[in-house]
Design an enzyme around this catalytic site. Structure first.
Site, PDB file in Angstrom:
ATOM      1  N   HIS A 336       0.453  -1.316  -0.056  1.00  0.00           N
ATOM      2  CA  HIS A 336      -0.064  -0.001  -0.086  1.00  0.00           C
ATOM      3  C   HIS A 336       1.410   1.267   0.094  1.00  0.00           C
ATOM      4  O   HIS A 336       0.820   2.434   0.711  1.00  0.00           O
ATOM      5  CB  HIS A 336      -0.950  -0.009   1.340  1.00  0.00           C
ATOM      6  N   CYS A 337       1.922   1.290  -0.806  1.00  0.00           N
ATOM      7  CA  CYS A 337       2.707   2.266  -1.089  1.00  0.00           C
ATOM      8  C   CYS A 337       3.682   3.118   0.598  1.00  0.00           C
ATOM      9  O   CYS A 337       3.714   4.278   0.492  1.00  0.00           O
ATOM     10  CB  CYS A 337       1.667   3.501  -1.726  1.00  0.00           C
ATOM     11  N   ALA A 338       3.231   2.473   2.106  1.00  0.00           N
ATOM     12  CA  ALA A 338       3.536   2.400   2.898  1.00  0.00           C
ATOM     13  C   ALA A 338       4.652   1.234   3.466  1.00  0.00           C
ATOM     14  O   ALA A 338       3.952   0.933   4.504  1.00  0.00           O
ATOM     15  CB  ALA A 338       2.605   2.599   3.571  1.00  0.00           C
TER      16      ALA A 338
END
Ligand SMILES: Cc1ncc(COP(=O)(O)O)c(C=O)c1O
Length: 380
Positions: A336-338
């Site tokens: 999730h791009c995190a």
């Protein structure tokens, strides 16, 4: 069934679709690049959208709201426009890459020093940990309002109070909270607020914004035409033109205006209550399934409508595929791009399945998802 609202909200209110199409069909001009009644209409849309956004976030001077493409653009503008080089910055261990990558870029190119405050395995941040790491050279605190992986809401107001006490500006990434959690920049001591139009604000993609408190002067990220002050060789010093070079995305701004109008009519508090109810049901029901591990706090009031989980022994990608192919349910899997948030909860190697609710989801959607997860546990 769509349960991926943390990536982008869907569907949008009907008014948003109409506003975008109406703008493209009946206005169709580039603001500041011509004259006549359509240009006046275009300017009106932008003015009203800016004013509505300002009032949604308790911003007194709407000219301090800069339109950007999205939250990533807004965060890049704030971080790169504020830091000159060599400063100390405090951030948290649950940031999205939209915060983390600009910081890492400046660490490499401009020698800034980053302190990451570790959140606990529920994604919670202790304000005293932030205070312990403040130094004379600390020039900025940048933090997300809510984790897009764990869902946990961070204590922005308390950190804002602390930051104010030490005279350090606070930049908040509101990508997951704008439109879903009430925000007041004055009450919460927020100096810069980055938001995106296409998630909780229920607008189209391609529009976001940055609020910058008066007294904070950012270097522009992009230079070019503003449709005004064309004799100047440098960006005009006036706000918001200084940071809005190039043709604005008028259809998206028209859509955002309709979306914020919708939110203000329905009330962010009411939408929040709805999402808390759905999230509480989701947490309670998922917890009953033996092979399911749910991450984050069990109190829906402490989070946004984002829930990450894993099924013991099944890859998140497989779970997401089965949900979509077998049950027609759309969620998101992976990091999730995190990645930092996944390190925080110990899922960096696997990622998670993320369910995220929106204002148009219902309790039936949640029960359908839970039933599907139960069935996957039986067959996989
Ligand atoms: C916490 C957080 N910050 C920043 C972003 C970036 O938003 P955008 O892709 O609209 O720039 C996202 C979106 O996924 C997010 O969840």
């Amino acid at each position: 069934m769509y349960l991926n609202n943390a990536a982008t909200s869907y569907p949008k209110p009907e008014e948003v679709y109409h506003a975008v199409i109406d703008c493209m069909r009946n206005i169709g001009v580039s603001v500041g690049r011509g004259s006549g009644s359509q240009f006046v209409e275009a300017e009106k849309i932008i003015y009203e959208a800016r004013t509505l956004v300002a009032s949604l976030f308790g911003i007194k001077d709407a000219s301090r709201v800069i339109f950007t493409y999205n939250a990533t653009h807004a965060l890049n503008l704030a971080i790169k426009g504020f830091l000159k080089g060599g400063e100390h910055v405090i951030t948290t261990s649950v940031e999205h890459n939209a915060v983390w990558r600009p910081l890492k870029h400046l660490e490499r190119t401009k020698g800034i020093e980053i302190t990451v405050i570790q959140c606990d395995s529920y994604g919670k941040l202790k304000v005293s940990d932030v205070e312990r790491h403040i130094r004379k050279e600390t020039k900025l605190i940048v933090m997300t309002h809510a984790s897009n992986v764990i869902g946990t809401i961070l204590p922005v107001e308390e950190v804002g109070e602390l930051a104010r006490r030490y005279g350090i500006p606070l930049l908040v990434d509101a990508a997951q909270t704008a439109g879903t959690v009430p925000i007041d920049v004055e009450e919460m001591n927020i100096d810069m607020l980055a938001f995106t139009g296409h998630k909780g604000l229920l607008g189209p993609q391609g529009i976001g914004g940055l609020y910058v408190r008066e007294g904070i002067d950012l270097e522009p990220l992009i230079h070019g035409g503003t449709g005004s002050h064309s004799h100047l060789e440098e960006q005009p010093p006036t706000m918001p033109e200084k940071h809005e070079a190039g043709t604005l995305n008028l259809p998206a701004i028209a859509g955002l205006k309709a979306a914020v109008d919708f939110l203000m009519q329905h009330g962010v508090e009411r939408i929040r209550e709805h999402e808390v109810t759905l999230t509480q049901t989701l947490l309670r029901e998922l917890k009953k399934i033996e092979r399911v591990r749910v991450y984050g706090t069990t109190d829906a009031r402490e989070r946004v409508g984002v829930v990450s989980f894993n099924i013991d022994g099944v890859k998140p990608s497989e779970v997401a595929m089965m949900l979509e192919n077998g049950f027609g349910i759309i969620v998101r899997y992976g990091l999730h791009c995190a990645p930092m948030a996944h390190r925080t909860i110990g899922t960096f190697n696997t990622g998670t399945v993320r369910v995220s609710v929106g204002p148009f989801n219902t309790e039936e959607d949640i029960f359908a998802l839970v039933k599907a997860v139960q069935e996957i546990c039986e067959i996989a």
